[in-house]
Design a protein around this motif. Sequence first.
Motif, PDB file in Angstrom:
ATOM      1  N   MET A  80       5.232  -4.441  -0.634  1.00  0.00           N
ATOM      2  CA  MET A  80       4.578  -3.430  -1.440  1.00  0.00           C
ATOM      3  C   MET A  80       3.766  -4.087  -2.534  1.00  0.00           C
ATOM      4  SD  MET A  80       6.305  -0.447  -3.724  1.00  0.00           S
ATOM      5  CE  MET A  80       6.953  -1.633  -4.884  1.00  0.00           C
ATOM      6  N   LYS A  81       2.571  -3.665  -2.707  1.00  0.00           N
ATOM      7  CA  LYS A  81       1.745  -4.229  -3.735  1.00  0.00           C
ATOM      8  C   LYS A  81       1.921  -3.431  -5.021  1.00  0.00           C
ATOM      9  CE  LYS A  81      -1.678  -5.968  -0.469  1.00  0.00           C
ATOM     10  NZ  LYS A  81      -3.075  -5.990  -0.077  1.00  0.00           N
ATOM     11  N   ASP A  82       2.245  -4.116  -6.098  1.00  0.00           N
ATOM     12  CA  ASP A  82       2.479  -3.418  -7.339  1.00  0.00           C
ATOM     13  C   ASP A  82       2.642  -4.323  -8.534  1.00  0.00           C
ATOM     14  OD1 ASP A  82       5.795  -2.649  -6.210  1.00  0.00           O
ATOM     15  OD2 ASP A  82       4.586  -4.349  -6.139  1.00  0.00           O
ATOM     16  N   PRO A  83       2.460  -3.756  -9.731  1.00  0.00           N
ATOM     17  CA  PRO A  83       2.730  -4.524 -10.934  1.00  0.00           C
ATOM     18  C   PRO A  83       4.139  -4.380 -11.480  1.00  0.00           C
ATOM     19  CG  PRO A  83       0.997  -2.930 -11.346  1.00  0.00           C
ATOM     20  CD  PRO A  83       1.507  -2.685 -10.001  1.00  0.00           C
ATOM     21  N   ALA A  87       0.276  -2.346 -22.673  1.00  0.00           N
ATOM     22  CA  ALA A  87       1.351  -1.355 -22.720  1.00  0.00           C
ATOM     23  C   ALA A  87       1.194  -0.325 -21.620  1.00  0.00           C
ATOM     24  CB  ALA A  87       1.357  -0.662 -24.087  1.00  0.00           C
ATOM     25  N   VAL A  88       0.218  -0.527 -20.730  1.00  0.00           N
ATOM     26  CA  VAL A  88      -0.029   0.411 -19.635  1.00  0.00           C
ATOM     27  C   VAL A  88      -0.173  -0.360 -18.332  1.00  0.00           C
ATOM     28  CG1 VAL A  88      -1.558   2.194 -18.712  1.00  0.00           C
ATOM     29  CG2 VAL A  88      -1.188   2.031 -21.183  1.00  0.00           C
ATOM     30  N   ALA A  89       0.485   0.113 -17.281  1.00  0.00           N
ATOM     31  CA  ALA A  89       0.359  -0.491 -15.954  1.00  0.00           C
ATOM     32  C   ALA A  89       0.095   0.614 -14.948  1.00  0.00           C
ATOM     33  CB  ALA A  89       1.631  -1.254 -15.583  1.00  0.00           C
ATOM     34  N   ARG A  90      -0.706   0.310 -13.928  1.00  0.00           N
ATOM     35  CA  ARG A  90      -1.025   1.279 -12.888  1.00  0.00           C
ATOM     36  C   ARG A  90      -0.685   0.697 -11.528  1.00  0.00           C
ATOM     37  NH1 ARG A  90      -6.895   2.833 -15.462  1.00  0.00           N
ATOM     38  NH2 ARG A  90      -6.141   4.374 -16.976  1.00  0.00           N
ATOM     39  N   VAL A  91      -0.073   1.544 -10.685  1.00  0.00           N
ATOM     40  CA  VAL A  91       0.296   1.108  -9.351  1.00  0.00           C
ATOM     41  C   VAL A  91       0.315   2.310  -8.413  1.00  0.00           C
ATOM     42  CG1 VAL A  91       2.724   1.231 -10.084  1.00  0.00           C
ATOM     43  CG2 VAL A  91       2.127   0.061  -7.957  1.00  0.00           C
ATOM     44  N   ASP A  92      -0.457   2.221  -7.341  1.00  0.00           N
ATOM     45  CA  ASP A  92      -0.470   3.242  -6.284  1.00  0.00           C
ATOM     46  C   ASP A  92      -0.674   4.659  -6.816  1.00  0.00           C
ATOM     47  OD1 ASP A  92       0.013   1.158  -4.579  1.00  0.00           O
ATOM     48  OD2 ASP A  92       2.150   1.589  -4.312  1.00  0.00           O
ATOM     49  N   GLY A  93      -1.571   4.813  -7.788  1.00  0.00           N
ATOM     50  CA  GLY A  93      -1.858   6.138  -8.319  1.00  0.00           C
ATOM     51  C   GLY A  93      -0.939   6.576  -9.445  1.00  0.00           C
ATOM     52  N   TYR A  94       0.054   5.758  -9.774  1.00  0.00           N
ATOM     53  CA  TYR A  94       0.965   6.056 -10.878  1.00  0.00           C
ATOM     54  C   TYR A  94       0.532   5.273 -12.118  1.00  0.00           C
ATOM     55  CZ  TYR A  94       4.156   7.999  -7.367  1.00  0.00           C
ATOM     56  OH  TYR A  94       4.710   8.733  -6.355  1.00  0.00           O
ATOM     57  N   HIS A 126       9.647   9.829  -4.266  1.00  0.00           N
ATOM     58  CA  HIS A 126       9.392  10.282  -2.889  1.00  0.00           C
ATOM     59  C   HIS A 126       9.784   9.206  -1.880  1.00  0.00           C
ATOM     60  CE1 HIS A 126       6.270  13.496  -4.334  1.00  0.00           C
ATOM     61  NE2 HIS A 126       7.522  13.785  -4.670  1.00  0.00           N
ATOM     62  N   GLY A 127      10.884   8.504  -2.172  1.00  0.00           N
ATOM     63  CA  GLY A 127      11.442   7.549  -1.225  1.00  0.00           C
ATOM     64  C   GLY A 127      10.837   6.160  -1.228  1.00  0.00           C
ATOM     65  N   THR A 128       9.833   5.910  -2.077  1.00  0.00           N
ATOM     66  CA  THR A 128       9.173   4.603  -2.110  1.00  0.00           C
ATOM     67  C   THR A 128       9.395   3.917  -3.455  1.00  0.00           C
ATOM     68  OG1 THR A 128       7.453   5.316  -0.568  1.00  0.00           O
ATOM     69  CG2 THR A 128       6.982   3.374  -1.905  1.00  0.00           C
ATOM     70  N   VAL A 129       9.799   2.649  -3.421  1.00  0.00           N
ATOM     71  CA  VAL A 129       9.999   1.877  -4.639  1.00  0.00           C
ATOM     72  C   VAL A 129       8.690   1.200  -5.028  1.00  0.00           C
ATOM     73  CG1 VAL A 129      11.243  -0.026  -5.718  1.00  0.00           C
ATOM     74  CG2 VAL A 129      12.414   1.464  -4.093  1.00  0.00           C
ATOM     75  N   ARG A 130       8.340   1.337  -6.290  1.00  0.00           N
ATOM     76  CA  ARG A 130       7.127   0.703  -6.818  1.00  0.00           C
ATOM     77  C   ARG A 130       7.495  -0.111  -8.047  1.00  0.00           C
ATOM     78  NH1 ARG A 130       5.815   5.641  -4.676  1.00  0.00           N
ATOM     79  NH2 ARG A 130       4.003   5.654  -3.274  1.00  0.00           N
ATOM     80  N   THR A 131       6.638  -1.078  -8.361  1.00  0.00           N
ATOM     81  CA  THR A 131       6.909  -1.944  -9.496  1.00  0.00           C
ATOM     82  C   THR A 131       5.709  -1.969 -10.430  1.00  0.00           C
ATOM     83  OG1 THR A 131       8.303  -3.353  -8.111  1.00  0.00           O
ATOM     84  CG2 THR A 131       7.576  -4.251 -10.208  1.00  0.00           C
ATOM     85  N   ALA A 132       5.970  -1.732 -11.708  1.00  0.00           N
ATOM     86  CA  ALA A 132       4.929  -1.796 -12.739  1.00  0.00           C
ATOM     87  C   ALA A 132       5.195  -3.018 -13.598  1.00  0.00           C
ATOM     88  CB  ALA A 132       4.950  -0.531 -13.589  1.00  0.00           C
ATOM     89  N   ALA A 133       4.157  -3.790 -13.923  1.00  0.00           N
ATOM     90  CA  ALA A 133       4.338  -5.039 -14.667  1.00  0.00           C
ATOM     91  C   ALA A 133       3.601  -5.006 -15.996  1.00  0.00           C
ATOM     92  CB  ALA A 133       3.853  -6.215 -13.825  1.00  0.00           C
ATOM     93  N   PHE A 134       4.241  -5.585 -17.013  1.00  0.00           N
ATOM     94  CA  PHE A 134       3.664  -5.649 -18.345  1.00  0.00           C
ATOM     95  C   PHE A 134       3.840  -7.056 -18.917  1.00  0.00           C
ATOM     96  CE2 PHE A 134       5.174  -1.461 -17.481  1.00  0.00           C
ATOM     97  CZ  PHE A 134       4.275  -0.571 -18.053  1.00  0.00           C
ATOM     98  N   GLU A 153      -3.943  -3.382 -13.802  1.00  0.00           N
ATOM     99  CA  GLU A 153      -3.880  -2.851 -12.443  1.00  0.00           C
ATOM    100  C   GLU A 153      -2.781  -3.540 -11.657  1.00  0.00           C
ATOM    101  OE1 GLU A 153      -5.541  -0.275 -11.544  1.00  0.00           O
ATOM    102  OE2 GLU A 153      -6.670  -0.181 -13.402  1.00  0.00           O
ATOM    103  N   ALA A 154      -2.347  -2.918 -10.603  1.00  0.00           N
ATOM    104  CA  ALA A 154      -1.288  -3.471  -9.761  1.00  0.00           C
ATOM    105  C   ALA A 154      -1.739  -4.809  -9.197  1.00  0.00           C
ATOM    106  CB  ALA A 154      -0.964  -2.504  -8.626  1.00  0.00           C
TER     107      ALA A 154
END
Length: 317
Positions: free
Chosen positions: A1-4, A183-190, A281-289, A310-311
């Motif tokens: 999964m691609k994410d921050p 202080a803000v991270a974006r991943v997959d529309g979140y 919704h069943g998917t794990v995402r990661t946000a990075a700071f 951005e992610a």
Amino acid sequence: MKDPLKITAYAAALAAFFAGAYGVGHVVGPGAADTGPAAHAGHGTPGSGTAGGQDAPAGGLEISGNGYTLDLKTPRVAADRNSALRFAIRDRTGRQVTAYQRRHDKELHLILTSRDLGTFRHLHPTRAADGTWSAPADLPEAGTYRLFADFTPAGKGAKNLTLGADLAVSGDYRPAPLPAASAVARVDGYTVTLAGRLHPGTAGELTVKVTRNGRPVTDLDPYLGAYGHLVALRSGDLAYLHVHPNGEPGDGRTKPGPEVSFTATAPSAGAYRLFLDFRHHGTVRTAAFTVTASGGGRTNEKAQRAQPEEAAAGHRH
């Protein structure tokens, strides 16, 4: 999964991880507990008893501790290939440990990060009957990585430990600078927004707010017994801090979003990379700071003014 990017009562041990743990998935600046956060030794809120802003202990910097040793059986793998990581925890007699206490739905949590903190993995290894753990890993970039095993041996009075070992990934190596503070991270529309400060040697509250398409997310899924997991890694030596949210699903007071709060203590002043894991919704995402804990007990003000991050392609589960 691609994410921050994940920090509060679970992971005071990456830490780094990012030794959670596993005990975020990407955050700081960013999950169960009782009325207050329950810190685990080695990951949780290290140094909660320190005074005067003294440095708090950090986890994941040693390969051995309390009579246990991390035995990394695959110290080298190739970049951009599916590899199987194998390791074991040995006791003071040299025997591989086969009995563990389950914490946050797992016997052991495995965090893997590159030295430049550009790649992060929160893995869930499986254990064979002889105590050998294994987990698949696909690492996109060559370089030196740090592997963190976050676990608690079975037995009354056993303490949680985070042990770390270096992993070499062969291939063309191009180190990247630490991402700018934000202080803000974006991943997959979140969009995940961080509020609060990371203090060296002093416990502080961090709150992350999750929105999607501008709307608050109020139905986060429980993930490993919590609504979010936070791992913080200190830039330079990858000291590991892994914490979990204040409260847990089903405790009658913790809501499934949009906000998740954590209590965390930085081991020292310096720059940190934070990884928050959350599931929706069943998917794990990661946000990075990226955040800075200053010697005066305040984070760098620039973290609150920096542009959203951005992610990153290197952050996966």
